[in-house]
Design a protein around this motif. Structure first.
Motif, PDB file in Angstrom:
ATOM      1  N   PHE A  19     -28.318  32.924  14.756  1.00 30.00           N
ATOM      2  CA  PHE A  19     -28.384  32.714  13.299  1.00 30.00           C
ATOM      3  C   PHE A  19     -27.222  31.860  12.808  1.00 30.00           C
ATOM      4  N   PHE A  20     -26.009  32.201  13.209  1.00 30.43           N
ATOM      5  CA  PHE A  20     -24.844  31.452  12.733  1.00 30.43           C
ATOM      6  C   PHE A  20     -24.854  30.020  13.284  1.00 30.43           C
ATOM      7  N   TYR A  21     -25.342  29.847  14.520  1.00 32.11           N
ATOM      8  CA  TYR A  21     -25.421  28.496  15.076  1.00 32.11           C
ATOM      9  C   TYR A  21     -26.428  27.663  14.284  1.00 32.11           C
ATOM     10  N   ALA A  22     -27.599  28.252  13.992  1.00 31.02           N
ATOM     11  CA  ALA A  22     -28.615  27.529  13.219  1.00 31.02           C
ATOM     12  C   ALA A  22     -28.098  27.194  11.821  1.00 31.02           C
ATOM     13  N   HIS A  33     -20.142  19.481   6.371  1.00 28.01           N
ATOM     14  CA  HIS A  33     -19.459  19.511   7.667  1.00 28.01           C
ATOM     15  C   HIS A  33     -18.361  20.563   7.685  1.00 28.01           C
ATOM     16  N   SER A  34     -17.656  20.708   6.582  1.00 19.19           N
ATOM     17  CA  SER A  34     -16.638  21.760   6.516  1.00 19.19           C
ATOM     18  C   SER A  34     -17.282  23.136   6.598  1.00 19.19           C
ATOM     19  N   PHE A  59     -25.948  23.127   7.857  1.00 18.38           N
ATOM     20  CA  PHE A  59     -24.847  22.586   7.070  1.00 18.38           C
ATOM     21  C   PHE A  59     -24.477  21.182   7.550  1.00 18.38           C
ATOM     22  N   GLU A  60     -24.491  20.983   8.854  1.00 20.32           N
ATOM     23  CA  GLU A  60     -24.144  19.671   9.403  1.00 20.32           C
ATOM     24  C   GLU A  60     -25.137  18.609   8.941  1.00 20.32           C
ATOM     25  N   LEU A  61     -26.422  18.938   8.983  1.00 23.25           N
ATOM     26  CA  LEU A  61     -27.444  17.977   8.576  1.00 23.25           C
ATOM     27  C   LEU A  61     -27.390  17.705   7.075  1.00 23.25           C
ATOM     28  N   GLY A  62     -26.935  18.684   6.301  1.00 25.81           N
ATOM     29  CA  GLY A  62     -26.844  18.499   4.859  1.00 25.81           C
ATOM     30  C   GLY A  62     -25.458  18.121   4.384  1.00 25.81           C
ATOM     31  N   ASP A  63     -24.675  17.489   5.226  1.00 24.42           N
ATOM     32  CA  ASP A  63     -23.274  17.173   4.922  1.00 24.42           C
ATOM     33  C   ASP A  63     -23.127  16.471   3.573  1.00 24.42           C
TER      34      ASP A  63
END
Length: 285
Positions: free
Chosen positions: A222-225, A248-249, A230-234
């Protein structure tokens, strides 16, 4: 005098599937096409703001939870080692109580040490992003990821398979990071990262083996997904928060939280240890 032939240990069904997956991923990395790393076409991350003399401040500082949780985990592992030593020196207990799951704990040591290396590598990279620093960032991630995969294998495949799986993942991750830096081919790294998480997801659906510590792999996934989202929605998150916080943060924070299920499992193991050795309690203070 006749010498009996050496018979290699037989593999369980889960061990056989794990070996097949490792060979499949290795074959894909070696024989697959070269996939170029994506071109950012400008700044690689949305938030490039500095804080005083610290460039890319939030992307740098958001790595600190990796280090905090890494040191916290290593402290717990050190305490568990001392507690088990005390148990062995105390009144005789059943073997199942005095023998810790060594392979799983060794993988946990690798995981938490890897979190500290991840923090250092990612801070080094985000201070001044370039290809060489990205390779250093990925090297630290490879150590943590290898420990996690090994721990998961100990929990859901077998204790004897966990440590080899960790070292196989570590070697593959470091080699993949080097290949990407040298040739620009990102395929091996993608196979290590996403193939490893597919393995962890599959193991999360499997029943724990006898003697498992109790790692809740579903929360790790879950936390990895969440971190990947979050990375994709930077950029989008950066705009929504009016340039206060980037995706990214937040990715760094979510990825660090994947250590909490590992810590919880170790603490549960520590509580079981205390029930059989109350004198170990002062060490946890």
């Amino acid at each position: 005098m006749s010498l009996s032939p050496w018979n290699p240990p037989s593999l369980s069904r889960r061990e056989g599937l794990l070996l097949a997956l490792g060979l499949l991923l290795t074959g894909a990395a070696v024989l697959g096409p070269s996939v170029p790393a994506p071109s950012w076409g400008g700044a690689p991350f949305a938030d490039g703001h500095a804080w005083r003399a610290l460039p890319n401040a939030m992307d740098v500082l958001s790595n600190l939870p990796f280090a905090v949780l890494g040191f916290w985990g290593l402290r717990w592992l050190h305490w568990l080692d001392r507690a088990h030593e005390q148990m062995q020196d105390a009144a005789p207990l059943p073997q199942a109580l005095t023998s810790p799951p060594v392979n799983a704990l060794d993988c946990a040591w690798m995981f938490f040490a890897g979190l500290i290396l991840t923090a250092l590598g990612s801070i080094f990279y985000h201070l001044q992003p370039d290809d060489l620093r990205l390779a250093a960032d990925r090297a630290g991630m490879a150590v943590a990821f290898a420990g996690l995969v090994g721990f998961a294998v100990c929990e859901r495949v077998s204790a004897r398979a966990g440590w080899p799986a960790a070292w196989f993942t570590l070697a593959g991750g470091l080699l993949a990071a080097a290949i990407c830096h040298r040739t620009g081919n990102v395929l091996p790294w993608a196979l290590v990262q996403f193939g490893g998480m597919v393995l962890v997801l599959g193991l999360a659906l499997a029943r724990p083996v006898s003697g498992a510590i109790g790692l809740r792999l579903g929360w790790v996934v879950f936390f990895y997904a969440l971190a990947k989202m979050f990375e994709l929605g930077d950029q989008a998150i950066y705009e929504v928060t009016r340039h206060m916080l980037s995706g990214h943060s937040l990715k760094h924070l979510a990825a660090a939280l994947a250590a909490l299920p590992v810590l919880y499992a170790l603490q549960a193991m520590g509580r079981r240890t205390l029930r059989h050795n109350p004198h170990a309690a002062p060490l946890a203070a």
